[in-house]
Design a protein around this motif. Structure first.
Motif, PDB file in Angstrom:
ATOM      1  N   UNK A  38       0.838  -1.195   0.000  1.00 32.63           N
ATOM      2  CA  UNK A  38       0.000   0.000   0.000  1.00 32.63           C
ATOM      3  C   UNK A  38       0.875   1.248   0.000  1.00 32.63           C
ATOM      4  N   UNK A  39       0.545   2.212  -0.872  1.00 37.92           N
ATOM      5  CA  UNK A  39       1.262   3.476  -0.933  1.00 37.92           C
ATOM      6  C   UNK A  39       0.346   4.568  -0.387  1.00 37.92           C
ATOM      7  N   UNK A  40       0.833   5.294   0.619  1.00 33.22           N
ATOM      8  CA  UNK A  40       0.034   6.353   1.261  1.00 33.22           C
ATOM      9  C   UNK A  40       0.738   7.691   1.074  1.00 33.22           C
ATOM     10  N   UNK A  41       0.398   8.433   0.010  1.00 29.51           N
ATOM     11  CA  UNK A  41       1.047   9.726  -0.223  1.00 29.51           C
ATOM     12  C   UNK A  41       0.408  10.833   0.597  1.00 29.51           C
ATOM     13  N   UNK A  42       1.192  11.847   0.901  1.00 27.50           N
ATOM     14  CA  UNK A  42       0.652  13.052   1.522  1.00 27.50           C
ATOM     15  C   UNK A  42      -0.455  13.595   0.645  1.00 27.50           C
ATOM     16  N   UNK A  43      -1.571  13.994   1.254  1.00 32.65           N
ATOM     17  CA  UNK A  43      -2.708  14.516   0.497  1.00 32.65           C
ATOM     18  C   UNK A  43      -2.898  16.019   0.724  1.00 32.65           C
ATOM     19  N   UNK A  44      -1.850  16.686   1.222  1.00 29.69           N
ATOM     20  CA  UNK A  44      -1.976  18.105   1.513  1.00 29.69           C
ATOM     21  C   UNK A  44      -2.319  18.919   0.285  1.00 29.69           C
ATOM     22  N   UNK A  45      -3.035  20.004   0.499  1.00 27.74           N
ATOM     23  CA  UNK A  45      -3.442  20.844  -0.623  1.00 27.74           C
ATOM     24  C   UNK A  45      -2.778  22.214  -0.576  1.00 27.74           C
ATOM     25  N   UNK A  92       1.449  -4.162   3.865  1.00 23.37           N
ATOM     26  CA  UNK A  92       2.431  -3.209   4.387  1.00 23.37           C
ATOM     27  C   UNK A  92       2.251  -1.865   3.690  1.00 23.37           C
ATOM     28  N   UNK A  93       2.407  -0.796   4.443  1.00 22.70           N
ATOM     29  CA  UNK A  93       2.188   0.546   3.906  1.00 22.70           C
ATOM     30  C   UNK A  93       3.487   1.337   3.843  1.00 22.70           C
ATOM     31  N   UNK A  94       3.722   1.983   2.710  1.00 20.22           N
ATOM     32  CA  UNK A  94       4.821   2.932   2.573  1.00 20.22           C
ATOM     33  C   UNK A  94       4.227   4.332   2.546  1.00 20.22           C
ATOM     34  N   UNK A  95       4.609   5.137   3.514  1.00 17.17           N
ATOM     35  CA  UNK A  95       4.124   6.512   3.614  1.00 17.17           C
ATOM     36  C   UNK A  95       5.079   7.442   2.869  1.00 17.17           C
ATOM     37  N   UNK A  96       4.520   8.401   2.142  1.00 16.26           N
ATOM     38  CA  UNK A  96       5.312   9.449   1.515  1.00 16.26           C
ATOM     39  C   UNK A  96       4.958  10.759   2.212  1.00 16.26           C
ATOM     40  N   UNK A  97       5.817  11.208   3.114  1.00 10.88           N
ATOM     41  CA  UNK A  97       5.614  12.490   3.807  1.00 10.88           C
ATOM     42  C   UNK A  97       6.234  13.605   2.980  1.00 10.88           C
ATOM     43  N   UNK A  98       5.427  14.633   2.701  1.00 11.54           N
ATOM     44  CA  UNK A  98       5.884  15.684   1.817  1.00 11.54           C
ATOM     45  C   UNK A  98       6.594  16.839   2.484  1.00 11.54           C
ATOM     46  N   UNK A  99       6.311  17.066   3.763  1.00 15.10           N
ATOM     47  CA  UNK A  99       6.896  18.233   4.426  1.00 15.10           C
ATOM     48  C   UNK A  99       7.121  17.937   5.902  1.00 15.10           C
ATOM     49  N   UNK A 100       7.559  18.952   6.623  1.00 16.16           N
ATOM     50  CA  UNK A 100       7.912  18.778   8.032  1.00 16.16           C
ATOM     51  C   UNK A 100       6.711  18.503   8.929  1.00 16.16           C
ATOM     52  N   UNK A 101       5.500  18.729   8.425  1.00 19.23           N
ATOM     53  CA  UNK A 101       4.310  18.408   9.224  1.00 19.23           C
ATOM     54  C   UNK A 101       4.118  16.902   9.352  1.00 19.23           C
ATOM     55  N   UNK A 102       4.635  16.148   8.373  1.00 13.55           N
ATOM     56  CA  UNK A 102       4.600  14.671   8.408  1.00 13.55           C
ATOM     57  C   UNK A 102       3.186  14.131   8.615  1.00 13.55           C
ATOM     58  N   UNK A 103       2.244  14.674   7.869  1.00 17.16           N
ATOM     59  CA  UNK A 103       0.836  14.318   8.065  1.00 17.16           C
ATOM     60  C   UNK A 103       0.561  12.837   7.812  1.00 17.16           C
ATOM     61  N   UNK A 104       1.212  12.263   6.790  1.00 16.70           N
ATOM     62  CA  UNK A 104       0.986  10.850   6.498  1.00 16.70           C
ATOM     63  C   UNK A 104       1.346   9.958   7.670  1.00 16.70           C
TER      64      UNK A 104
END
Length: 221
Positions: A38-45, A92-104
């Motif tokens: 499973x791929x879980x990308x940051x969904x920030x807008x 298994x999930x791989x998270x892609x955190x886009x920024x320092x907030x690390x929302x994923x």
């Protein structure tokens, strides 16, 4: 046991060939090698880098590992959509955190899911000197190149999981903290159709100009 059976049906419906051990020490384990990640990308807008993480996830899912990855919609997970809960629990999930907030990573932690791995895009930006760019509607070339680099790193990790017969993954359990998906959310929020949009009846009126009401009949049928 009902949840365990549901997981087995979910896996079988995805044609993964996965069988699940319900008995071993009270822990649900995948007997067969992992066949999907499973791929879980940051969904920030709010930030351009969110477009980079989403594009990277699409590249992995549609180009690099099209039959071996599945995309997790984080808002759907939070709202209790069963399919997204299942894919977060079963694979298994791989998270892609886009920024320092690390929302994923924070959302996975909130839901009781430990990611198999995390890609942290700011580190890749620092390493490659690639910029996510400044436009959110469509990524600039540097943002697209950055997304490709991120995707390739995600794919390397995913392949390592998929190709390792000794990878010992235990099916996890999402904690929704009492939240459930509401199939009648319109009734729950008391939505009423107005001039081309929906509004809870208890909320203040929104008065549109006459020229802005032409879509009302189309949207509210």
């Amino acid at each position: 046991m009902k949840n365990a059976v549901k997981r087995e049906v979910f896996a079988r419906n995805l044609n993964t060939g996965i069988s699940i051990d319900f008995e071993k020490k009270g822990v649900i384990k995948l007997k067969e090698p992992i066949e999907r990640v499973t791929i879980a990308p940051c969904m920030g807008i709010g930030q351009t880098v969110a477009g980079v993480t989403r594009l990277a996830a699409y590249i992995v899912n549609e180009e690099l590992l099209p039959d071996q990855t599945i995309l997790l919609c984080v808002p759907a997970l939070i709202s209790g959509v069963i399919e997204d809960i299942d894919m977060a629990e079963v694979y298994p999930t791989i998270v892609i955190d886009g920024c320092s907030e690390k929302c994923g990573s924070h959302i996975c932690h909130f839901c009781g899911i430990k990611p198999a791995a995390r890609i942290y895009v700011p580190e890749i930006i620092h390493e490659t000197r690639l910029s996510p760019g400044h436009t959110r509607q469509e990524l600039e070339e540097s943002g697209k190149e950055l997304a490709r680099v991120v995707a390739e790193r995600v794919a390397v990790i995913a392949k390592s999981i998929l190709n390792d017969p000794e990878y010992d993954f235990e099916v996890q359990k999402v904690n929704m903290h009492g939240f459930t998906h509401d199939p009648e959310i319109e009734k729950t929020l008391d939505y009423d159709c107005y001039d081309g949009f929906y509004k809870p009846k208890s909320m203040p009126e929104i008065n549109l100009k006459n020229g802005e009401k032409h879509v009302a009949k189309v949207l509210c049928r």
